[in-house]
Every structure is written in C-alpha cells, then in structure tokens.
Design an enzyme around this catalytic site. Structure first.
Site, PDB file in Angstrom:
ATOM      1  NE  ARG A 218      -4.217  -1.561   0.073  1.00  0.00           N
ATOM      2  CZ  ARG A 218      -4.322  -2.594  -0.762  1.00  0.00           C
ATOM      3  NH1 ARG A 218      -3.340  -2.832  -1.625  1.00  0.00           N
ATOM      4  NH2 ARG A 218      -5.380  -3.382  -0.759  1.00  0.00           N
ATOM      5  CD  GLU A 247      -2.874   3.040  -5.572  1.00  0.00           C
ATOM      6  OE1 GLU A 247      -3.842   2.364  -5.932  1.00  0.00           O
ATOM      7  OE2 GLU A 247      -1.924   2.571  -4.932  1.00  0.00           O
ATOM      8  CG  HIS A 266      -3.514  -1.046  -6.747  1.00  0.00           C
ATOM      9  ND1 HIS A 266      -3.817  -0.341  -5.612  1.00  0.00           N
ATOM     10  CD2 HIS A 266      -3.556  -2.364  -6.375  1.00  0.00           C
ATOM     11  CE1 HIS A 266      -4.040  -1.175  -4.605  1.00  0.00           C
ATOM     12  NE2 HIS A 266      -3.890  -2.412  -5.053  1.00  0.00           N
TER      13      HIS A 266
HETATM   14  N1  LIG Z   1      -1.009  -4.524  -5.121  1.00  0.00           N
HETATM   15  C1  LIG Z   1      -2.030  -5.354  -5.034  1.00  0.00           C
HETATM   16  O1  LIG Z   1      -2.758  -5.578  -6.029  1.00  0.00           O
HETATM   17  C2  LIG Z   1      -2.305  -6.057  -3.734  1.00  0.00           C
HETATM   18  C3  LIG Z   1      -3.190  -7.170  -3.719  1.00  0.00           C
HETATM   19  C4  LIG Z   1      -3.368  -7.850  -2.523  1.00  0.00           C
HETATM   20  C5  LIG Z   1      -2.731  -7.432  -1.359  1.00  0.00           C
HETATM   21  N2  LIG Z   1      -1.944  -6.336  -1.400  1.00  0.00           N
HETATM   22  C6  LIG Z   1      -1.241  -5.873  -0.182  1.00  0.00           C
HETATM   23  O2  LIG Z   1      -0.162  -6.768   0.064  1.00  0.00           O
HETATM   24  C7  LIG Z   1       0.190  -6.699   1.460  1.00  0.00           C
HETATM   25  C8  LIG Z   1       0.438  -8.092   2.002  1.00  0.00           C
HETATM   26  O3  LIG Z   1      -0.747  -8.859   1.921  1.00  0.00           O
HETATM   27  P1  LIG Z   1      -0.816 -10.328   2.598  1.00  0.00           P
HETATM   28  O4  LIG Z   1      -2.014 -10.992   2.006  1.00  0.00           O
HETATM   29  O5  LIG Z   1       0.510 -10.979   2.547  1.00  0.00           O
HETATM   30  O6  LIG Z   1      -1.128  -9.929   4.116  1.00  0.00           O
HETATM   31  P2  LIG Z   1      -1.471 -10.907   5.326  1.00  0.00           P
HETATM   32  O7  LIG Z   1      -2.714 -10.390   5.956  1.00  0.00           O
HETATM   33  O8  LIG Z   1      -1.404 -12.331   4.926  1.00  0.00           O
HETATM   34  O9  LIG Z   1      -0.248 -10.665   6.312  1.00  0.00           O
HETATM   35  C9  LIG Z   1       0.014  -9.471   6.936  1.00  0.00           C
HETATM   36  C10 LIG Z   1       1.261  -9.697   7.794  1.00  0.00           C
HETATM   37  O10 LIG Z   1       1.637  -8.446   8.312  1.00  0.00           O
HETATM   38  C11 LIG Z   1       2.065  -8.657   9.640  1.00  0.00           C
HETATM   39  N3  LIG Z   1       1.947  -7.419  10.397  1.00  0.00           N
HETATM   40  C12 LIG Z   1       0.869  -6.906  11.009  1.00  0.00           C
HETATM   41  N4  LIG Z   1       1.186  -5.746  11.607  1.00  0.00           N
HETATM   42  C13 LIG Z   1       2.503  -5.534  11.354  1.00  0.00           C
HETATM   43  C14 LIG Z   1       3.409  -4.512  11.711  1.00  0.00           C
HETATM   44  N5  LIG Z   1       3.018  -3.495  12.473  1.00  0.00           N
HETATM   45  N6  LIG Z   1       4.678  -4.610  11.287  1.00  0.00           N
HETATM   46  C15 LIG Z   1       5.070  -5.644  10.509  1.00  0.00           C
HETATM   47  N7  LIG Z   1       4.254  -6.659  10.151  1.00  0.00           N
HETATM   48  C16 LIG Z   1       2.991  -6.595  10.576  1.00  0.00           C
HETATM   49  C17 LIG Z   1       1.190  -9.762  10.174  1.00  0.00           C
HETATM   50  O11 LIG Z   1       1.805 -10.443  11.254  1.00  0.00           O
HETATM   51  C18 LIG Z   1       1.029 -10.660   8.951  1.00  0.00           C
HETATM   52  O12 LIG Z   1       2.011 -11.680   8.949  1.00  0.00           O
HETATM   53  C19 LIG Z   1      -0.925  -5.908   2.133  1.00  0.00           C
HETATM   54  O13 LIG Z   1      -0.494  -4.590   2.347  1.00  0.00           O
HETATM   55  C20 LIG Z   1      -2.047  -5.924   1.103  1.00  0.00           C
HETATM   56  O14 LIG Z   1      -2.887  -4.798   1.229  1.00  0.00           O
HETATM   57  C21 LIG Z   1      -1.706  -5.656  -2.561  1.00  0.00           C
END
Ligand SMILES: NC(=O)c1ccc[n+]([C@@H]2O[C@H](COP(=O)([O-])OP(=O)(O)OC[C@H]3O[C@@H](n4cnc5c(N)ncnc54)[C@H](O)[C@@H]3O)[C@@H](O)[C@H]2O)c1
Length: 301
Positions: A218, A247, A266
């Site tokens: 993000r 965005e 994105h």
């Molecule tokens: N660009 C895109 O099209 C797209 C699509 C899907 C997801 N995303 C983004 O990708 C990222 C990862 O998604 P995911 O499915 O792997 O997430 P997820 O929910 O599986 O995992 C999130 C992780 O972040 C950790 N976390 C929580 N708070 C934290 C902190 N303060 N510091 C460090 N780590 C922390 C949690 O322990 C968890 O392991 C997210 O930001 C999501 O919004 C982007």
C-alpha cells in the site's frame, strides 16, 4: 452461483445512500465493491430485521463500519487470499527487472545503442539480500520463489517467530536490519497506523545507496515525499512501485518521470483467475451464511 444456491439477487448500480439503505432493508445480504456502508445504513437494516451479511469482493473493508455492523448483529466478510500468486510474482518480476537492469537496457537499445555498461553493475543473486517487510501470505510465497533462485532472504514481522521463518529458510530481522542490509526492500505489511510511513526520511538515509524499494502493498506505508528526495539525491538506486500514496498517481508526480522509478497501476493482483476467484469467494461467503454456516472470510474484529 446465486441461482444454483436458490438465492435471488438484484444489481444496484448506484452509490446513493438512500438507494443503499433501501437495498439494506430489503435484502438478506449485500455484495459490495466500493459502496460505503456506514452506521446509519446498518442501523436501518437492523430495524428492518433482514440483513445478515455484507460481503466485499476485495481485501480492504475500510468502507464498512465493522464495529457498527457487529453491534447490529450483521456479519462482515471479505476475500483476502485471491491473488497470492499474482502479487508475489509481480514483486519477483520487479526485483528481477531491477536486479538485471532490464529497464535501462530496454531504453538504451531502443535509443539505438548497444552498451552493457549503460546500467549499474548488477549483483549476483546469491550475493544479494532481499528484505521483506511483513511476512504474511504474499511474502511467504515470494520467499519460496526467491530462495529457489538463490537470493538471501530476511523478513521483519513482529507476529511471526524466528523458528517459523527459519523453517522456510528466511532470517528473522528487525526493521533497522532490513533497512541497513538489504539490496532490495520489498514491502508487504498491511496499511495500519503502526505501518503508516514505516519507510521515512531516516530510513532512506540509512539504506544502501544501491538499494531498490519494491512496493506492491500500500502506498502510504512509504513517505512518498521522502522517497522522491532519496531517489533524486541518489540515496537509493531506484523504486519499483505498484501502489502510491494517492491513486491514481497525479499526472504531475515526479514518480512518473524519474529515470530510476518503474510504476504499474495497482495491477499486481490482476489475472483472469484472480478476477474470477475474488467474485466466487465473496459470493461463497453469502451462500455459507444463507446455509447457517460461518462464512469462510468472516471479519472477526
Ligand atoms: N497490489 C495489489 O494488487 C495487492 C493485492 C493484494 C494485497 N496487497 C497488499 O499486500 C500486502 C500483504 O498482503 P498479505 O495478504 O501478505 O497480508 P497478510 O494479511 O497475509 O499478512 C500481513 C502480515 O503483516 C504482519 N503485520 C501486522 N502488523 C505488522 C506490523 N506493524 N509490522 C510488521 N508486520 C505486521 C502480520 O503479522 C502478517 O504476517 C498488504 O499490504 C495488502 O494490502 C496488494
């Protein structure tokens, strides 16, 4: 799917609050993308006594007042795992393109030249370190792919143990270690208060000058103004970004013209299968609720 499950559905092509209230009062479930579902809507729905679930096809549920829904006895669900392959591939593609200097070679050869020294000297993958910020579903898949190639991988995630990371050949690190030691810093934390501007001016100053930032998570996790300065001053080598603080990215953003920045709009989640899966699973949440089951992707807090 709705028809097969014996459920009727109506399409509401409006984000007008009055129309949404009407739908919320007369439906058992709402399937939403961008509609704002605030406390007023939820309270009216509760009074009408019909609405049981709001299911969003997407991950973010900031447009739904989840606390109010809970207070009204209405479930909220999303879909949080429809694009793990896609986003981890996109991050990997960014890392490999940066590592192998694909963009400068592409630009230079199209300009009529033939010079392998036009770009900075690449680093061998087995000598390079990728630092993952966050170790959830997407970076775990990315780590498998990076390990198969031969990169050294470390990750920061306060909620994942060292043992858990070691089991998949990833070294647990602090944010400071990731910032100071990585050749590629790949951002995967969720956007929450604690991660807003996690990468700020001090972080950029502490990075290696050959480091690349990869962000498919993000935009606001990075202080964009500070990153632009760091890119302009040569404090870091480049940035490959699928997400930005605003965005669509404003037309006059320096990120659009800096030579060491590569953007995608994105798009990391996007594929034919992800497009299908997100809809399928969001509808599945509703079907499960209608059958008296707990929706697979129920939001618990
Ligand atoms: N660009 C895109 O099209 C797209 C699509 C899907 C997801 N995303 C983004 O990708 C990222 C990862 O998604 P995911 O499915 O792997 O997430 P997820 O929910 O599986 O995992 C999130 C992780 O972040 C950790 N976390 C929580 N708070 C934290 C902190 N303060 N510091 C460090 N780590 C922390 C949690 O322990 C968890 O392991 C997210 O930001 C999501 O919004 C982007």
């Amino acid at each position: 799917m709705f028809e097969e499950a014996g459920l009727e559905f109506q399409i509401l092509q409006s984000r007008e609050k009055e129309r949404i209230i009407e739908a919320a009062k007369t439906s058992d479930a709402l399937l939403i993308l961008y509609a704002d579902i605030d406390e007023d809507i939820l309270k009216e729905a509760q009074e009408a006594g019909r609405l049981q679930i709001v299911s969003r096809y997407g991950i973010g549920i900031n447009m739904v007042d989840v606390a109010a829904a809970k207070a009204c006895g209405i479930d909220v669900a999303n879909v949080n795992d429809y694009c793990i392959d896609e986003v981890s591939d996109h991050s990997l593609a960014f890392i490999l393109a940066a590592a192998r200097r694909i963009i400068p070679y592409y630009n230079d050869t199209r300009a009529g030249h033939w010079d392998f020294k036009v770009a900075d000297l690449p680093i061998r993958s087995s000598k390079a370190t990728v630092g993952l910020l966050g170790f959830g579903k997407i970076p775990r898949r990315l780590a498998e792919k990076l390990n198969a190639i031969g990169y050294n991988v470390m990750a920061y995630d306060p909620f994942v143990s060292e043992e858990d990371m070691r089991a998949v050949d990833v070294e647990k690190a602090t944010v400071e270690e990731i910032i100071a030691e990585s050749d590629f810093i790949s951002v995967h934390v969720p956007l929450i208060e604690a991660t807003h501007h996690l990468l700020n001016r001090e972080a950029f100053q502490a990075m290696k000058s050959n480091a690349y930032i990869i962000n498919t998570a993000r935009g606001p996790i990075i202080d964009e103004e500070a990153m632009i300065e760091a890119l302009q001053n040569g404090e870091i080598a480049g940035a490959y970004l699928d997400v930005t603080e605003t965005e669509p990215l404003p037309a006059n953003s320096p990120l659009r013209t800096l030579p060491n920045v590569v953007l995608s709009p994105h798009a990391a989640w996007y594929s034919e299968d992800a497009f299908f899966e997100i809809r399928y699973k969001a509808i599945q949440n509703i079907i499960e609720k209608s059958e008296g089951k707990t929706p697979t992707y129920l939001i618990h807090s």
